[in-house]
Design a protein around this motif. Structure first.
Motif, short mmCIF file in Angstrom:
data_model
loop_
_atom_site.label_atom_id
_atom_site.label_comp_id
_atom_site.label_asym_id
_atom_site.label_seq_id
_atom_site.Cartn_x
_atom_site.Cartn_y
_atom_site.Cartn_z
N CYS A 42 0.83 -1.21 0.00
CA CYS A 42 0.00 0.00 0.00
C CYS A 42 0.87 1.26 0.00
N LEU A 43 0.34 2.31 -0.62
CA LEU A 43 1.00 3.61 -0.57
C LEU A 43 0.35 4.47 0.51
N VAL A 151 -5.45 -0.26 -3.34
CA VAL A 151 -6.35 -0.44 -4.48
C VAL A 151 -6.59 -1.92 -4.75
N ILE A 152 -7.84 -2.33 -4.67
CA ILE A 152 -8.24 -3.70 -4.99
C ILE A 152 -9.12 -3.72 -6.24
N ILE A 182 -15.80 0.47 -4.15
CA ILE A 182 -16.69 0.93 -3.09
C ILE A 182 -15.91 0.99 -1.78
N ASN A 183 -15.95 2.14 -1.13
CA ASN A 183 -15.18 2.37 0.10
C ASN A 183 -13.68 2.21 -0.13
#
Length: 261
Positions: A42-43, A151-152, A182-183
């Motif tokens: 993750c960033l 990001v998924i 979403i979210n």
């Protein structure tokens, strides 16, 4: 993707890119933004150095737990609080508000507060300066907050909300957020005062959706440029039942207050 972007830049005779390698051990800093890798994938984007400089340069009294006072929308102002600032005070107000305007690139939690106070730049009052110092006090409490980019899902979603008649001239305040999934992590956020006076919350919410619908369209075009296929319909989230009904019908109801929307 990197080669594709480089080819596009070269084709338009733009200057050569300066590359800053980002690894888990070596975060990078760019234009006051701190970018680091967390949890391996993750960033995390924040501005702790910029906030530290603001806290050091501007008077704020004491640390705060929220961006604005809890009674911000209901308080009754005294004559002293309503008094316009002096020229020196106005200069300080503008300097503080411009500094905060750069900070909202990573601090979504203060964006509405800052954009609301930006409407006071012409004639700032003593209470507006106190509100700015309140925000600085909140930043002193939360210097390391930022945006976590996990990001998924690459599908963009748009969220729009409006506060009806929140300004002294009865104009409404609107805001929008575009996320990936979403979210998911936010990638675009906007907040501002509406240009016209809405006579109802339904009308204000419709104006907000109309003002910000282009954000998700621009996001889709940007993702397509980056070779991300968006096949699902674009979705806009809204919390006003009457606004949703009007949007689904494609026209307002025959109710007297909404027939001309």
């Amino acid at each position: 993707l990197r080669e594709y972007l480089y080819a596009q830049l070269t084709k338009h005779n733009l200057p050569n890119l300066t590359v800053h390698p980002l690894t888990a051990q070596t975060p990078i800093s760019f234009l006051g933004l701190s970018i680091e890798i967390v949890d391996g994938r993750c960033l995390y984007v924040s501005q702790p150095g910029y906030i530290a400089a603001m806290v050091s340069n501007f008077e704020y009294g004491r640390k705060r737990s929220s961006p604005l006072p809890s009674d911000f929308n209901s308080r009754k102002l005294t004559d002293l609080q309503s008094r316009p600032l002096t020229e020196l005070g106005k200069s300080e107000f503008l300097k503080m508000i411009m500094s905060l305007a750069w900070l909202v690139r990573t601090r979504i939690d203060i964006h509405v507060c800052v954009s609301h106070l930006q409407t006071r730049c012409q004639e700032p009052r003593a209470i507006d300066m106190l509100d700015l110092r309140h925000i600085i006090g909140y930043l002193a409490t939360t210097p390391n907050l930022g945006i976590r980019m996990d990001v998924i899902d690459m599908q963009p979603y748009l969220y729009v909300d409006v506060g009806h008649a929140t300004h002294p001239d009865r104009k409404s305040h609107e805001g929008a957020l575009v996320t990936l999934g979403i979210n998911g992590p936010p990638i675009i956020w906007k907040s501002g005062k509406q240009k016209i006076v809405a006579t109802s919350s339904t009308e204000a919410e419709l104006i907000g959706v109309s003002d910000y619908a282009d954000l998700i369209l621009v996001t889709r075009r940007l993702l397509e440029f980056l070779r991300v296929d968006i096949t699902s319909p674009l979705i806009v989230f809204q919390d006003n039942t009457s606004t949703i009904t009007v949007a689904y019908l494609g026209r307002p109801s025959i109710h007297a207050r909404r027939r001309f929307i």
